[in-house]
Design a protein around this motif. Structure first.
Motif, PDB file in Angstrom:
ATOM      1  N   SER A 144      14.253  86.438  23.582  1.00  0.00           N
ATOM      2  CA  SER A 144      13.790  86.240  24.957  1.00  0.00           C
ATOM      3  C   SER A 144      13.230  87.556  25.481  1.00  0.00           C
ATOM      4  O   SER A 144      13.720  88.637  25.142  1.00  0.00           O
ATOM      5  CB  SER A 144      14.914  85.745  25.876  1.00  0.00           C
ATOM      6  N   ALA A 145      12.197  87.433  26.277  1.00  0.00           N
ATOM      7  CA  ALA A 145      11.641  88.571  27.021  1.00  0.00           C
ATOM      8  C   ALA A 145      11.466  88.100  28.447  1.00  0.00           C
ATOM      9  O   ALA A 145      10.790  87.099  28.697  1.00  0.00           O
ATOM     10  CB  ALA A 145      10.320  89.026  26.422  1.00  0.00           C
ATOM     11  N   ARG A 146      12.111  88.774  29.373  1.00  0.00           N
ATOM     12  CA  ARG A 146      12.103  88.341  30.772  1.00  0.00           C
ATOM     13  C   ARG A 146      11.522  89.419  31.673  1.00  0.00           C
ATOM     14  O   ARG A 146      11.684  90.605  31.417  1.00  0.00           O
ATOM     15  CB  ARG A 146      13.527  88.011  31.248  1.00  0.00           C
ATOM     16  N   LEU A 147      10.869  88.951  32.714  1.00  0.00           N
ATOM     17  CA  LEU A 147      10.331  89.832  33.748  1.00  0.00           C
ATOM     18  C   LEU A 147      10.882  89.342  35.076  1.00  0.00           C
ATOM     19  O   LEU A 147      10.683  88.187  35.445  1.00  0.00           O
ATOM     20  CB  LEU A 147       8.801  89.765  33.736  1.00  0.00           C
ATOM     21  N   TYR A 148      11.598  90.214  35.795  1.00  0.00           N
ATOM     22  CA  TYR A 148      12.187  89.779  37.067  1.00  0.00           C
ATOM     23  C   TYR A 148      12.316  90.958  38.021  1.00  0.00           C
ATOM     24  O   TYR A 148      11.958  92.089  37.685  1.00  0.00           O
ATOM     25  CB  TYR A 148      13.540  89.091  36.838  1.00  0.00           C
ATOM     26  N   GLY A 149      12.814  90.666  39.225  1.00  0.00           N
ATOM     27  CA  GLY A 149      12.870  91.686  40.270  1.00  0.00           C
ATOM     28  C   GLY A 149      11.529  91.900  40.941  1.00  0.00           C
ATOM     29  O   GLY A 149      11.301  92.926  41.593  1.00  0.00           O
ATOM     30  N   ILE A 150      10.641  90.938  40.805  1.00  0.00           N
ATOM     31  CA  ILE A 150       9.283  91.026  41.346  1.00  0.00           C
ATOM     32  C   ILE A 150       9.072  89.895  42.340  1.00  0.00           C
ATOM     33  O   ILE A 150       9.456  88.750  42.085  1.00  0.00           O
ATOM     34  CB  ILE A 150       8.258  90.911  40.205  1.00  0.00           C
ATOM     35  N   LYS A 151       8.443  90.202  43.470  1.00  0.00           N
ATOM     36  CA  LYS A 151       8.144  89.164  44.455  1.00  0.00           C
ATOM     37  C   LYS A 151       6.801  88.523  44.135  1.00  0.00           C
ATOM     38  O   LYS A 151       5.863  89.195  43.699  1.00  0.00           O
ATOM     39  CB  LYS A 151       8.142  89.744  45.864  1.00  0.00           C
ATOM     40  N   THR A 152       6.727  87.227  44.367  1.00  0.00           N
ATOM     41  CA  THR A 152       5.538  86.468  43.987  1.00  0.00           C
ATOM     42  C   THR A 152       4.832  85.805  45.162  1.00  0.00           C
ATOM     43  O   THR A 152       3.823  85.132  44.977  1.00  0.00           O
ATOM     44  CB  THR A 152       5.904  85.390  42.966  1.00  0.00           C
ATOM     45  N   ILE A 153       5.345  85.980  46.387  1.00  0.00           N
ATOM     46  CA  ILE A 153       4.758  85.352  47.572  1.00  0.00           C
ATOM     47  C   ILE A 153       4.441  86.442  48.596  1.00  0.00           C
ATOM     48  O   ILE A 153       5.240  87.364  48.790  1.00  0.00           O
ATOM     49  CB  ILE A 153       5.698  84.304  48.184  1.00  0.00           C
ATOM     50  N   GLY A 154       3.299  86.315  49.247  1.00  0.00           N
ATOM     51  CA  GLY A 154       2.952  87.325  50.238  1.00  0.00           C
ATOM     52  C   GLY A 154       1.882  86.862  51.203  1.00  0.00           C
ATOM     53  O   GLY A 154       1.221  85.834  51.005  1.00  0.00           O
ATOM     54  N   ASN A 155       1.720  87.633  52.271  1.00  0.00           N
ATOM     55  CA  ASN A 155       0.655  87.447  53.251  1.00  0.00           C
ATOM     56  C   ASN A 155      -0.300  88.630  53.155  1.00  0.00           C
ATOM     57  O   ASN A 155       0.125  89.769  52.957  1.00  0.00           O
ATOM     58  CB  ASN A 155       1.215  87.363  54.677  1.00  0.00           C
ATOM     59  N   TRP A 156      -1.576  88.356  53.324  1.00  0.00           N
ATOM     60  CA  TRP A 156      -2.590  89.409  53.224  1.00  0.00           C
ATOM     61  C   TRP A 156      -3.450  89.423  54.479  1.00  0.00           C
ATOM     62  O   TRP A 156      -3.804  88.360  55.012  1.00  0.00           O
ATOM     63  CB  TRP A 156      -3.464  89.173  51.996  1.00  0.00           C
ATOM     64  N   ASN A 157      -3.793  90.629  54.954  1.00  0.00           N
ATOM     65  CA  ASN A 157      -4.670  90.786  56.112  1.00  0.00           C
ATOM     66  C   ASN A 157      -5.766  91.777  55.779  1.00  0.00           C
ATOM     67  O   ASN A 157      -5.513  92.847  55.206  1.00  0.00           O
ATOM     68  CB  ASN A 157      -3.884  91.288  57.333  1.00  0.00           C
ATOM     69  N   SER A 158      -6.992  91.412  56.155  1.00  0.00           N
ATOM     70  CA  SER A 158      -8.111  92.304  55.890  1.00  0.00           C
ATOM     71  C   SER A 158      -8.059  93.507  56.824  1.00  0.00           C
ATOM     72  O   SER A 158      -7.520  93.450  57.925  1.00  0.00           O
ATOM     73  CB  SER A 158      -9.440  91.567  56.069  1.00  0.00           C
ATOM     74  N   GLU A 159      -8.652  94.603  56.347  1.00  0.00           N
ATOM     75  CA  GLU A 159      -8.787  95.818  57.142  1.00  0.00           C
ATOM     76  C   GLU A 159     -10.224  96.294  57.004  1.00  0.00           C
ATOM     77  O   GLU A 159     -10.769  96.331  55.903  1.00  0.00           O
ATOM     78  CB  GLU A 159      -7.833  96.903  56.647  1.00  0.00           C
ATOM     79  N   THR A 160     -10.847  96.652  58.096  1.00  0.00           N
ATOM     80  CA  THR A 160     -12.231  97.100  58.065  1.00  0.00           C
ATOM     81  C   THR A 160     -12.279  98.609  58.177  1.00  0.00           C
ATOM     82  O   THR A 160     -11.679  99.197  59.078  1.00  0.00           O
ATOM     83  CB  THR A 160     -13.036  96.468  59.215  1.00  0.00           C
ATOM     84  N   ILE A 161     -12.973  99.243  57.237  1.00  0.00           N
ATOM     85  CA  ILE A 161     -13.172 100.678  57.304  1.00  0.00           C
ATOM     86  C   ILE A 161     -14.661 100.963  57.400  1.00  0.00           C
ATOM     87  O   ILE A 161     -15.495 100.094  57.178  1.00  0.00           O
ATOM     88  CB  ILE A 161     -12.566 101.389  56.068  1.00  0.00           C
ATOM     89  N   ASN A 162     -14.998 102.176  57.730  1.00  0.00           N
ATOM     90  CA  ASN A 162     -16.360 102.489  58.142  1.00  0.00           C
ATOM     91  C   ASN A 162     -17.421 102.207  57.088  1.00  0.00           C
ATOM     92  O   ASN A 162     -18.545 101.843  57.409  1.00  0.00           O
ATOM     93  CB  ASN A 162     -16.447 103.955  58.581  1.00  0.00           C
ATOM     94  N   ASP A 163     -17.107 102.408  55.815  1.00  0.00           N
ATOM     95  CA  ASP A 163     -18.141 102.231  54.797  1.00  0.00           C
ATOM     96  C   ASP A 163     -18.189 100.809  54.247  1.00  0.00           C
ATOM     97  O   ASP A 163     -18.851 100.545  53.255  1.00  0.00           O
ATOM     98  CB  ASP A 163     -17.944 103.226  53.658  1.00  0.00           C
ATOM     99  N   ASN A 164     -17.482  99.888  54.905  1.00  0.00           N
ATOM    100  CA  ASN A 164     -17.495  98.475  54.532  1.00  0.00           C
ATOM    101  C   ASN A 164     -16.994  98.215  53.110  1.00  0.00           C
ATOM    102  O   ASN A 164     -17.359  97.233  52.487  1.00  0.00           O
ATOM    103  CB  ASN A 164     -18.896  97.874  54.712  1.00  0.00           C
TER     104      ASN A 164
END
Length: 349
Positions: A209-229
C-alpha cells in the motif's frame, strides 16, 4: 447569425482569434467597435481526458463589466458566465448572443474561467461574480476529489484583463481583449522504482500500500487583480484533511515495482495549493524473494517542499533497494510545449 440591437447601448460580438493576430474576420473590419477576444495564450490543459483546449464543443465562461469614467455609479455588467464555444468546423471561438461594443468614456473589466461551469462534474461547485470596481470571480466548495479517474479530473484555468480605459476610439484594442490563462491547481506525481543494481535481476519490490493523507481537498478561491493583469487569486481551504484510513489516494499492486519506475497514483492528480505541514506519504512493501516481512515507512512532505503552489508540477521520485530512498521533488512550471504552426503561434504560460 448574431443580431445587432440599435436600441441598446450594449450588444455583443465575442470571438477568439485562432489565426495569426493580424487576421480579422471581415465583419469585424466593418465594425471595429465590437468587443472581441484574442487567442488565449494557453491552449493546453488536463480535463476530461483532453490535452488540448481546442476541442469541438469545448467552452469557457466570460464575465465582464464597465464603469463610467465620469460617474461614480454602479458597474454595468456586459457578460455573465457567457459561453465561449469552439467550433472545429470553422476553427474559431464564438458565441451566439447579441453583440456588445466598446464605448468611449468607460473602463472595462473582464474575467474568464475554463472549463465552463456547466462542464463541471461536481454539482456542488458554485461560481459567484461580484461587481466590485474591477469585478471579482469566486469559486465555492471546489473539490479535487470530484471523480476518481483521469477522465473526470477538473483542471481549473483563470484569466483576467481589467482596467481597459477607452477614452477615445484609438484606445479600442485592435486585436481584442487578450486573455492569458493560468492554472489554479497544483499537479503532483509520485514515481517509484525497484533498484536492480542492488536487488539483482530477479529480486523486486511489491508495494502492499502507498497512501497520501493529511491533505485538504476542498476549498474556496477568490480572484485578485494586480496592476499588470497577471491572473492571480488565493485559496481558502475548508473541511477536514484526508485521514490515514481514506481510500482516495491508496495504491497497491501484486506486480513487482518495475526498474524503470511507475507513477503510482497516476500522472495527473491535481490538488488545491496548500501548506504541506501535515501531509504524509506512507508506503508499505515487501520483497518478492527473501525477507518476506512487510516494511512500513512514512515521509512528511514538508521535509521536502513546504507548499504546493498553483501552476506548478511536483514529481516525487523514490527508489527501493535494501532501503527506500525518497528524494526532494523536481518542481517545474506546469506547461506544455508551445503550439507553433503556420496558422497560429502562441506562447504557453
Amino acid at each position: 447569425m448574431k443580431r445587432r440591437l440599435p436600441v441598446l447601448p450594449v450588444c455583443m460580438l465575442l470571438f477568439l482569434l485562432t489565426g495569426c493576430s493580424s487576421e480579422i474576420e471581415n465583419g469585424w473590419e466593418e465594425d471595429g467597435k465590437a468587443i472581441r477576444f484574442s487567442l488565449p495564450t494557453l491552449t493546453r490543459t488536463i480535463i476530461n481526458g483532453l490535452t488540448d483546449l481546442k476541442k469541438d464543443g469545448n467552452a469557457y465562461a466570460v464575465w465582464g463589466q464597465f464603469t463610467s469614467n465620469t460617474e461614480n455609479g454602479q458597474a454595468t455588467q456586459l457578460f455573465n458566465q457567457e459561453s465561449i464555444i469552439y467550433n472545429a468546423g470553422t476553427d474559431k471561438w464564438d458565441y451566439t448572443t447579441e453583440e456588445r461594443f466598446w464605448y468611449t468614456g468607460n473602463t472595462y473589466h473582464f474575467h474568464a474561467l475554463y472549463p465552463h461551469p456547466q462542464a463541471l462534474i461536481s454539482g456542488t461547485v458554485a461560481y459567484d461574480y461580484n461587481q466590485a470596481p474591477s469585478g471579482q470571480l469566486s469559486i465555492n466548495n471546489f473539490n479535487t476529489l470530484s471523480g476518481n479517474t483521469l477522465e473526470e479530473k477538473v483542471d481549473l484555468l483563470y484569466a483576467n484583463h481589467t482596467d481597459i480605459n477607452i477614452t477615445t476610439e484609438n484606445d479600442i484594442p485592435q486585436y481584442g481583449v487578450s486573455l492569458a490563462f493560468k492554472h489554479l491547481l497544483s499537479r503532483v506525481s509520485f514515481v517509484g522504482r525497484s533498484d536492480e543494481k542492488y536487488l539483482g535481476t530477479e529480486r523486486r519490490i511489491i508495494i502492499d500500500s502507498a497512501r497520501l493523507y493529511g491533505i485538504k481537498t476542498i476549498g474556496n478561491w477568490n480572484s485578485e487583480t494586480i496592476n499588470d493583469n497577471t491572473p492571480s487569486g488565493s485559496w481558502t481551504l475548508i473541511g477536514d484533511p484526508l485521514t490515514n484510513g481514506s481510500e482516495e489516494y491508496n495504491f497497491s499492486s501484486e506486480e513487482p515495482l518495475p526498474t524503470e519506475g511507475i507513477s503510482i497514483f497516476g500522472d495527473n492528480i491535481l490538488f488545491i495549493p496548500q501548506s504541506l505541514t501535515d501531509a504524509i506519504f506512507e508506503i508499505k512493501y515487501h520483497y518478492n524473494i527473501g525477507a518476506p516481512e512487510q516494511r512500513t515507512i512514512t515521509f512528511n512532505l514538508s521535509d521536502y517542499t513546504a507548499t504546493w503552489e498553483p501552476g506548478k508540477s511536483y514529481r516525487y521520485p523514490f527508489t527501493i533497494s535494501n532501503h527506500i530512498f525518497f528524494q526532494t521533488p523536481t518542481v517545474e512550471e506546469w506547461k506544455y510545449a508551445p503550439v507553433n504552426g503556420s496558422d497560429f503561434n502562441v506562447d504557453v504560460d
